[in-house]
Scaffold this motif. Structure first.
Motif, PDB file in Angstrom:
ATOM      1  N   ARG A 142       0.815  -1.224   0.000  1.00  0.00           N
ATOM      2  CA  ARG A 142       0.000   0.000   0.000  1.00  0.00           C
ATOM      3  C   ARG A 142       0.844   1.268   0.000  1.00  0.00           C
ATOM      4  O   ARG A 142       0.308   2.350  -0.249  1.00  0.00           O
ATOM      5  CB  ARG A 142      -0.923   0.016   1.231  1.00  0.00           C
ATOM      6  CG  ARG A 142      -2.080  -0.964   1.158  1.00  0.00           C
ATOM      7  CD  ARG A 142      -3.134  -0.635   2.201  1.00  0.00           C
ATOM      8  NE  ARG A 142      -2.622  -0.769   3.559  1.00  0.00           N
ATOM      9  CZ  ARG A 142      -2.814  -1.833   4.334  1.00  0.00           C
ATOM     10  NH1 ARG A 142      -3.487  -2.857   3.872  1.00  0.00           N
ATOM     11  NH2 ARG A 142      -2.324  -1.868   5.551  1.00  0.00           N
TER      12      ARG A 142
ATOM     13  N   GLU B  93     -12.802  -3.925   0.451  1.00  0.00           N
ATOM     14  CA  GLU B  93     -12.619  -2.492   0.180  1.00  0.00           C
ATOM     15  C   GLU B  93     -12.650  -2.165  -1.299  1.00  0.00           C
ATOM     16  O   GLU B  93     -13.238  -1.176  -1.729  1.00  0.00           O
ATOM     17  CB  GLU B  93     -11.297  -2.033   0.816  1.00  0.00           C
ATOM     18  CG  GLU B  93     -10.969  -0.551   0.618  1.00  0.00           C
ATOM     19  CD  GLU B  93     -10.168  -0.323  -0.651  1.00  0.00           C
ATOM     20  OE1 GLU B  93     -10.339   0.741  -1.278  1.00  0.00           O
ATOM     21  OE2 GLU B  93      -9.400  -1.218  -1.024  1.00  0.00           O
ATOM     22  N   TYR B  94     -12.028  -3.045  -2.147  1.00  0.00           N
ATOM     23  CA  TYR B  94     -11.955  -2.744  -3.579  1.00  0.00           C
ATOM     24  C   TYR B  94     -13.290  -2.885  -4.290  1.00  0.00           C
ATOM     25  O   TYR B  94     -13.436  -2.464  -5.436  1.00  0.00           O
ATOM     26  CB  TYR B  94     -10.909  -3.643  -4.255  1.00  0.00           C
ATOM     27  CG  TYR B  94     -11.247  -5.126  -4.262  1.00  0.00           C
ATOM     28  CD1 TYR B  94     -12.006  -5.683  -5.282  1.00  0.00           C
ATOM     29  CD2 TYR B  94     -10.788  -5.965  -3.255  1.00  0.00           C
ATOM     30  CE1 TYR B  94     -12.306  -7.036  -5.290  1.00  0.00           C
ATOM     31  CE2 TYR B  94     -11.084  -7.305  -3.255  1.00  0.00           C
ATOM     32  CZ  TYR B  94     -11.843  -7.845  -4.274  1.00  0.00           C
ATOM     33  OH  TYR B  94     -12.137  -9.182  -4.278  1.00  0.00           O
TER      34      TYR B  94
ATOM     35  N   ASP C  50      -9.673   5.479  -3.719  1.00  0.00           N
ATOM     36  CA  ASP C  50      -9.447   4.070  -3.438  1.00  0.00           C
ATOM     37  C   ASP C  50      -8.015   3.907  -2.958  1.00  0.00           C
ATOM     38  O   ASP C  50      -7.291   4.885  -2.766  1.00  0.00           O
ATOM     39  CB  ASP C  50      -9.746   3.202  -4.666  1.00  0.00           C
ATOM     40  CG  ASP C  50      -8.941   3.628  -5.893  1.00  0.00           C
ATOM     41  OD1 ASP C  50      -7.811   4.126  -5.720  1.00  0.00           O
ATOM     42  OD2 ASP C  50      -9.441   3.477  -7.018  1.00  0.00           O
ATOM     43  N   SER C  51      -7.585   2.653  -2.770  1.00  0.00           N
ATOM     44  CA  SER C  51      -6.264   2.431  -2.173  1.00  0.00           C
ATOM     45  C   SER C  51      -5.144   2.901  -3.088  1.00  0.00           C
ATOM     46  O   SER C  51      -4.117   3.399  -2.615  1.00  0.00           O
ATOM     47  CB  SER C  51      -6.082   0.954  -1.825  1.00  0.00           C
ATOM     48  OG  SER C  51      -6.227   0.156  -2.979  1.00  0.00           O
TER      49      SER C  51
ATOM     50  N   ARG D 157      -1.592   4.021   6.255  1.00  0.00           N
ATOM     51  CA  ARG D 157      -2.471   3.462   7.289  1.00  0.00           C
ATOM     52  C   ARG D 157      -3.193   4.576   8.035  1.00  0.00           C
ATOM     53  O   ARG D 157      -4.369   4.448   8.373  1.00  0.00           O
ATOM     54  CB  ARG D 157      -1.634   2.619   8.256  1.00  0.00           C
ATOM     55  CG  ARG D 157      -2.435   2.080   9.425  1.00  0.00           C
ATOM     56  CD  ARG D 157      -1.559   1.276  10.360  1.00  0.00           C
ATOM     57  NE  ARG D 157      -1.071   0.064   9.726  1.00  0.00           N
ATOM     58  CZ  ARG D 157      -0.211  -0.769  10.311  1.00  0.00           C
ATOM     59  NH1 ARG D 157       0.266  -0.500  11.522  1.00  0.00           N
ATOM     60  NH2 ARG D 157       0.184  -1.859   9.681  1.00  0.00           N
TER      61      ARG D 157
ATOM     62  N   PHE E  22      -6.269   5.898   6.261  1.00  0.00           N
ATOM     63  CA  PHE E  22      -7.465   5.068   6.372  1.00  0.00           C
ATOM     64  C   PHE E  22      -8.217   5.338   7.673  1.00  0.00           C
ATOM     65  O   PHE E  22      -9.398   5.016   7.786  1.00  0.00           O
ATOM     66  CB  PHE E  22      -7.103   3.586   6.276  1.00  0.00           C
ATOM     67  CG  PHE E  22      -6.907   3.104   4.862  1.00  0.00           C
ATOM     68  CD1 PHE E  22      -7.978   2.721   4.086  1.00  0.00           C
ATOM     69  CD2 PHE E  22      -5.645   3.054   4.299  1.00  0.00           C
ATOM     70  CE1 PHE E  22      -7.806   2.296   2.782  1.00  0.00           C
ATOM     71  CE2 PHE E  22      -5.454   2.622   3.002  1.00  0.00           C
ATOM     72  CZ  PHE E  22      -6.548   2.242   2.234  1.00  0.00           C
TER      73      PHE E  22
END
Length: 509
Positions: free
Chosen positions: A12, A251-252, A323-324, A345, A348
């Motif tokens: 990430r 999440e995706y 998104d991520s 992190r 989020f």
């Protein structure tokens, strides 16, 4: 070789991933193309082979990603043991179409067939069927699905099977495969296979939702976004629908939500996908504006990454369509601009500008104290050479003091226009002031070299102006690049300004 697997945190965070690649000595990297949007190739110079797969490589991404390493564009479903076709692909600016997905590997057979299981001609799209040693036996405990997807192969001996992939492709005249989409509505988002129908079923179960349609939009090249269009049958809010979906989906798979009075339909009553509006970004500017300089910078970075005009300080990054992957891009920009160690992190958990700003300010004032100011450490009178410095000193002595130029690294930059030589010399001096290694010489004491860092004024290089002509330029460059260094007294760099006219120069460093 040794397999190095990145942790979830490293996948990430581009910076953490680059550190892991360097630490483990990675030479071959298997990644999804989306990662190339946020990874800096200069941060991972040791990788000689990139293996791209799991999602389609767009022409826009291929056109702007240019590296010296070999890039392998691959294709293959899990049911055929991951990779079925591959090709070494040159990625450079100016590509007019996406690279092909290559040719079958030696232990795989790939067929492009029509609805009657007949091979299609070159240039015609058909469904991809795969046979060969890597084929799976089926799906565990699902005989019906296995029979539907693993079918008899008419091109091999009786009993042979092939996998019906559901992907569309076409052959080129050169024998390469070009990906052409999906037979059904199954799509890939960020390397994950997504069935919009599964998401529709979850969203439809939310209280207040009547009808729902989930589609994948690509309003910008390569920027795929899941969007759920909801027709309410009661009280419903975008935030409530997203929270409901986030509790039940990975999440995706959590979509952006658009509330409509009715779904647009074609004349025969089917969903008119072209008539579905893009997600409205006006909500991004509702709410208060930035209240601090940090919030003002973050609002600008949020808007830049999300592709919107403005973002309010209380708007959630993920509710606005983040998104991520976009989060990785945002954190990289925040670190570069604000000189912070904030991690993905923390984004989020601190999803708004206001929360992230507070987190950054707390980082700089932990326990009520400001981050300590950096100061030079005490330096002993005699500092030994580092390994790299000692190697450089040895090679310099091997060639002959001030004689050899075999290890010189010349850089020549052509300059056109008005030039202030005094300002240029001052700028070079500023660089020397900033970097001690550029004003370090290596005198010897009892035959042993040591570091001696010159003071700022003494360690500034002189910019020597040399008059020459365009015709004489090659010889002039060679003459001034071929002089060696005496590292005991010479700075390890020098600058020459080769003047060919009133507005034409070459800066030789």
């Amino acid at each position: 070789g040794t397999l190095a697997v990145a942790s979830a945190e490293e996948r990430r965070d581009p910076r953490a991933l680059a550190e892991m690649v360097g630490r483990c000595g990675v030479g071959v990297a298997s990644v999804v193309p989306s990662l190339l949007r946020v990874l800096d190739p200069d941060a991972v110079p040791g990788i000689g082979n990139w293996v791209l797969g799991a999602e389609r490589l767009s022409v826009e991404l291929a056109g702007r990603w240019s590296v010296g390493a070999r890039v392998w564009n691959t294709y293959g479903p899990t049911e055929a043991t991951v990779i079925t076709t591959a090709t070494a692909t040159p990625l450079a600016a100016g590509l007019e179409e996406a690279p092909p997905i290559g040719r079958p590997l030696p232990n795989a057979r790939v067929y492009v067939l029509d609805q009657f299981l007949k091979p299609v001609p070159v240039g015609v799209a058909g469904e991809v069927y795969i046979a060969g040693a890597g084929l799976a036996r089926g799906y565990v405990g699902r005989p019906g699905l296995s029979a539907e997807r693993f079918v008899a192969c008419p091109f091999v001996a009786p009993g042979g099977r092939m996998y019906r992939s559901g992907d569309l492709a076409k052959w080129t005249a050169e024998g390469d495969l070009v990906f052409a989409g999906r037979v059904d509505e199954q799509v890939k988002v960020r390397g994950f296979r997504v069935e919009p129908g599964e998401i529709e079923a979850v969203v439809a179960a939310c209280e207040g939702v009547g009808r729902v349609a989930v589609v994948v939009r690509e309003d910008g090249p390569g920027d795929k976004q899941l969007v759920a269009y909801v027709v309410p049958n009661g009280e419903v809010s975008v935030a409530a629908v997203r929270a409901f979906a986030a509790d039940r989906l990975p999440e995706y798979m959590v979509p952006a939500v658009v509330v409509l009075d009715a779904l647009p339909l074609t004349v025969n009553g089917k969903l008119d996908r072209a008539g579905l509006p893009a997600p409205d970004t006006t909500d991004t500017i509702k709410g208060r504006g930035p209240a601090t300089p940090t919030e003002e910078i973050l609002c600008g970075l949020f808007a830049e990454v999300l592709g919107v005009a403005r973002v309010s300080a209380d708007a959630s990054f993920f509710e606005l369509g983040g998104d991520s992957l976009l989060a990785m891009r945002l954190i990289a920009r925040v670190r570069a601009v604000l000189d912070t160690r904030i991690t993905i992190r923390e984004l989020f958990t601190a999803t708004t500008v206001a929360l992230l700003s507070r987190r950054i300010e707390e980082e700089g004032h932990a326990d009520g104290r400001a981050r300590p100011v950096l100061v030079p450490c005490p330096r002993p009178d005699s500092v030994p050479l580092s390994y790299a410095q000692r190697r450089m000193w040895f090679l310099n002595r091997l060639e002959g003091v001030g004689e050899g130029a075999g290890y010189n690294l010349p850089l020549a930059l052509r300059l056109s226009g008005e030039l202030d030589a005094v300002a240029l010399e001052a700028a070079l001096g500023d660089v020397a002031d900033r970097h001690e290694s550029l004003r370090t010489v290596f005198p010897e004491t009892d035959g042993e070299p040591r570091q001696h860092v010159l003071a700022g004024g003494d360690g500034r290089p002189s910019l020597v102006v040399v008059d020459t002509t365009e015709q004489e330029l090659p010889q002039t460059l060679v003459a001034h690049s071929a002089r060696g260094f005496d590292l005991s007294v010479d700075l390890p760099w020098r600058a020459r300004l080769l003047r060919m006219g009133p507005s034409e120069y070459v800066l030789l460093v």
